[in-house]
Design a protein around this motif. Structure first.
Motif, PDB file in Angstrom:
ATOM      1  N   PHE A  47      69.870 -35.290 -65.237  1.00  0.00           N
ATOM      2  CA  PHE A  47      68.667 -36.021 -64.854  1.00  0.00           C
ATOM      3  C   PHE A  47      69.100 -36.855 -63.662  1.00  0.00           C
ATOM      4  N   ARG A  48      68.294 -37.018 -62.706  1.00  0.00           N
ATOM      5  CA  ARG A  48      68.746 -37.555 -61.430  1.00  0.00           C
ATOM      6  C   ARG A  48      69.104 -39.034 -61.497  1.00  0.00           C
ATOM      7  N   SER A  49      68.478 -39.750 -62.410  1.00  0.00           N
ATOM      8  CA  SER A  49      68.716 -41.193 -62.490  1.00  0.00           C
ATOM      9  C   SER A  49      68.338 -41.715 -63.866  1.00  0.00           C
ATOM     10  N   LYS A  50      68.721 -42.939 -64.143  1.00  0.00           N
ATOM     11  CA  LYS A  50      68.338 -43.581 -65.396  1.00  0.00           C
ATOM     12  C   LYS A  50      66.821 -43.613 -65.527  1.00  0.00           C
ATOM     13  N   GLU A  51      66.173 -43.909 -64.410  1.00  0.00           N
ATOM     14  CA  GLU A  51      64.721 -44.037 -64.429  1.00  0.00           C
ATOM     15  C   GLU A  51      64.046 -42.705 -64.732  1.00  0.00           C
ATOM     16  N   LYS A  52      64.540 -41.650 -64.088  1.00  0.00           N
ATOM     17  CA  LYS A  52      63.951 -40.328 -64.333  1.00  0.00           C
ATOM     18  C   LYS A  52      64.137 -39.930 -65.791  1.00  0.00           C
ATOM     19  N   LEU A  53      65.312 -40.224 -66.320  1.00  0.00           N
ATOM     20  CA  LEU A  53      65.575 -39.919 -67.727  1.00  0.00           C
ATOM     21  C   LEU A  53      64.616 -40.674 -68.628  1.00  0.00           C
ATOM     22  N   PHE A  54      64.403 -41.931 -68.281  1.00  0.00           N
ATOM     23  CA  PHE A  54      63.486 -42.741 -69.087  1.00  0.00           C
ATOM     24  C   PHE A  54      62.064 -42.193 -69.041  1.00  0.00           C
ATOM     25  N   GLU A  55      61.636 -41.809 -67.850  1.00  0.00           N
ATOM     26  CA  GLU A  55      60.280 -41.278 -67.711  1.00  0.00           C
ATOM     27  C   GLU A  55      60.083 -40.047 -68.581  1.00  0.00           C
ATOM     28  N   LEU A  56      61.124 -39.226 -68.648  1.00  0.00           N
ATOM     29  CA  LEU A  56      61.072 -38.037 -69.484  1.00  0.00           C
ATOM     30  C   LEU A  56      60.895 -38.413 -70.952  1.00  0.00           C
ATOM     31  N   ILE A  57      61.711 -39.356 -71.387  1.00  0.00           N
ATOM     32  CA  ILE A  57      61.629 -39.809 -72.778  1.00  0.00           C
ATOM     33  C   ILE A  57      60.267 -40.429 -73.051  1.00  0.00           C
ATOM     34  N   PHE A  58      59.804 -41.217 -72.080  1.00  0.00           N
ATOM     35  CA  PHE A  58      58.515 -41.885 -72.253  1.00  0.00           C
ATOM     36  C   PHE A  58      57.376 -40.883 -72.396  1.00  0.00           C
ATOM     37  N   GLU A  59      57.396 -39.864 -71.548  1.00  0.00           N
ATOM     38  CA  GLU A  59      56.309 -38.890 -71.607  1.00  0.00           C
ATOM     39  C   GLU A  59      56.301 -38.143 -72.931  1.00  0.00           C
ATOM     40  N   GLY A  60      57.493 -37.808 -73.403  1.00  0.00           N
ATOM     41  CA  GLY A  60      57.588 -37.160 -74.704  1.00  0.00           C
ATOM     42  C   GLY A  60      57.042 -38.043 -75.801  1.00  0.00           C
ATOM     43  N   ALA A  61      57.413 -39.307 -75.740  1.00  0.00           N
ATOM     44  CA  ALA A  61      56.962 -40.270 -76.745  1.00  0.00           C
ATOM     45  C   ALA A  61      55.444 -40.417 -76.689  1.00  0.00           C
ATOM     46  N   MET A  62      54.917 -40.503 -75.483  1.00  0.00           N
ATOM     47  CA  MET A  62      53.483 -40.646 -75.302  1.00  0.00           C
ATOM     48  C   MET A  62      52.748 -39.429 -75.851  1.00  0.00           C
ATOM     49  N   SER A  63      53.327 -38.297 -75.641  1.00  0.00           N
ATOM     50  CA  SER A  63      52.731 -37.063 -76.139  1.00  0.00           C
ATOM     51  C   SER A  63      52.668 -37.082 -77.668  1.00  0.00           C
ATOM     52  N   ASP A  64      53.772 -37.460 -78.309  1.00  0.00           N
ATOM     53  CA  ASP A  64      53.785 -37.606 -79.767  1.00  0.00           C
ATOM     54  C   ASP A  64      52.747 -38.625 -80.210  1.00  0.00           C
ATOM     55  N   PHE A  65      52.694 -39.691 -79.419  1.00  0.00           N
ATOM     56  CA  PHE A  65      51.838 -40.827 -79.721  1.00  0.00           C
ATOM     57  C   PHE A  65      50.373 -40.408 -79.833  1.00  0.00           C
ATOM     58  N   LEU A  66      49.962 -39.448 -79.000  1.00  0.00           N
ATOM     59  CA  LEU A  66      48.557 -39.048 -78.934  1.00  0.00           C
ATOM     60  C   LEU A  66      48.265 -37.750 -79.676  1.00  0.00           C
ATOM     61  N   GLN A  67      49.342 -37.167 -80.204  1.00  0.00           N
ATOM     62  CA  GLN A  67      49.226 -35.850 -80.814  1.00  0.00           C
ATOM     63  C   GLN A  67      48.181 -35.794 -81.934  1.00  0.00           C
ATOM     64  N   SER A  68      48.324 -36.697 -82.925  1.00  0.00           N
ATOM     65  CA  SER A  68      47.412 -36.672 -84.078  1.00  0.00           C
ATOM     66  C   SER A  68      45.966 -36.794 -83.621  1.00  0.00           C
ATOM     67  N   MET A  69      45.788 -37.664 -82.627  1.00  0.00           N
ATOM     68  CA  MET A  69      44.438 -37.907 -82.127  1.00  0.00           C
ATOM     69  C   MET A  69      43.771 -36.609 -81.697  1.00  0.00           C
TER      70      MET A  69
END
Lengths: 206, 206
Positions: A47-69
């Motif tokens: 992953f190119r940077s700490k920030e890019k890695l975080f964004e990846l994790i965040f998007e995955g989390a957000m996806s889980d977050f909205l999944q049930s909905m």
DNA sequence: TAAAAAATTAAACACTTGTTTAAATTTTGG
DNA sequence: CCAAAATTTAAACAAGTGTTTAATTTTTTA
């Protein structure tokens, strides 16, 4: 040429764990590397940077977050049934992933990672037709006249907060994890009853 | 010998502002110094370290956080009236200090600062006699039989979360601050009605 | 007003930060 | 098997971290 994904996945898993526990600012890339059991440079290799890695994790989390909905909204049920099912599913999900609500809200609160948000997350939900169903149910007299946004706030408050406040609740009442777990289960049924009664009253107002 | 407190207070104000916005890990002491308009060393001159300064801010915030609770609980009202009044006061307070709930919960979540908690914050509330009043009201049949802990979770969820999720809500629905403000006011009256109806039903169960 | 105390500063301290470089190792493909 | 590609590493980078020191300025007080 064929790359072994296991390392990449191991880093993502470690990053998720560390970010969830300590937040973006609360950890260093070396913390994550240590969790992986490898060199720091490897994180920037995949992953190119700490920030890019975080964004990846965040998007995955957000996806889980909205999944049930999205799952629940897409089903063929009445709004009342959907509400019950949503509370049920979200609760069960957050029982397994209690750190998620805090992670998401903290990241958004401090503007960590790029949040596309507006359409990117709103559209899939809009496409389930839930909004039309809500308007219809209110026109019916089946449901109380509350704006979609206020319904959202009511639902999220009662489903997300109890998990965000786990430590506060434990420290405040001096209880252990098991006791809190039981309280959360009780809360789930209270919330179901309370919200259903309120949103779908027997003698609807107006 | 007489020291001018204005500098000390200015630092505390700046620290509060910066800590609230960026969190303990998200800011440096130089950020705070810049906000004050002074040297970094001055922070350590008045407060011994970044951590000590944070703990001070945290304790003040925690005190504000619980203030309404103690005020309302100490009054001479019925439990139903106290509940209404508490929701009213907390809401009005958080309208003025919307960052507080997130600040408190995040600090506790990540164990920033020393949290005495158990008795230190629980006792003053216990001393108001609210617990006895709750048991009495439930024995009366005036109030639904829900544990004190679950009542707490219900109340806090509906009062704290809407402020913690301000940015999420805004981004999610694509609304501006003013619109959200109106939603929050609406939410307040919904919550009052919903919680009172649920906790103090006309025909109490059990 | 002059000595003492307090407040403020600039500079340096040792250490951690995210990232990059270049070398070493492992894996791959012809 | 062996060159080429991919992976992994150690080391270094400049910049930022919280804290301390010692000097300077301001305020107090006798």
């Amino acid at each position: 040429m064929k790359r072994d994904l296991s390392t990449e996945e191991k880093i993502k898993a470690a990053a998720k764990k560390v970010f969830m526990n300590k937040g973006f600012d609360g950890c260093s890339v070396r913390d994550i590397a240590k969790e992986v059991g490898s060199n720091v440079a490897l994180l920037n290799y995949y992953f190119r940077s700490k920030e890019k890695l975080f964004e990846l994790i965040f998007e995955g989390a957000m996806s889980d977050f909205l999944q049930s909905m999205i799952e629940v909204f897409s089903s063929e049920l009445s709004l009342k049934e959907k509400t019950t099912l949503l509370i049920e599913k979200e609760f069960d999900f957050f029982m397994e992933h209690p750190e998620l609500p805090m992670f998401i809200l903290q990241a958004i609160h401090q503007n960590k990672g790029e949040h596309p948000m507006p359409s990117h997350f709103f559209e899939p939900i809009s496409k389930t037709g839930i909004f039309q169903q809500l308007e219809a149910a209110q026109a019916n007299g089946e449901m109380r006249h509350i704006s979609l946004r206020n319904v959202t706030i009511l639902l999220m408050s009662n489903v997300h907060y109890p998990f965000m406040s786990k430590k506060l609740t434990q420290q405040f009442h001096g209880i252990d994890e098991t006791t809190l777990q039981q309280d959360l289960l009780a809360h789930k049924s209270y919330v179901k009853e309370m919200l259903i009664n309120y949103l779908f009253p027997q003698n609807p107002k107006q």
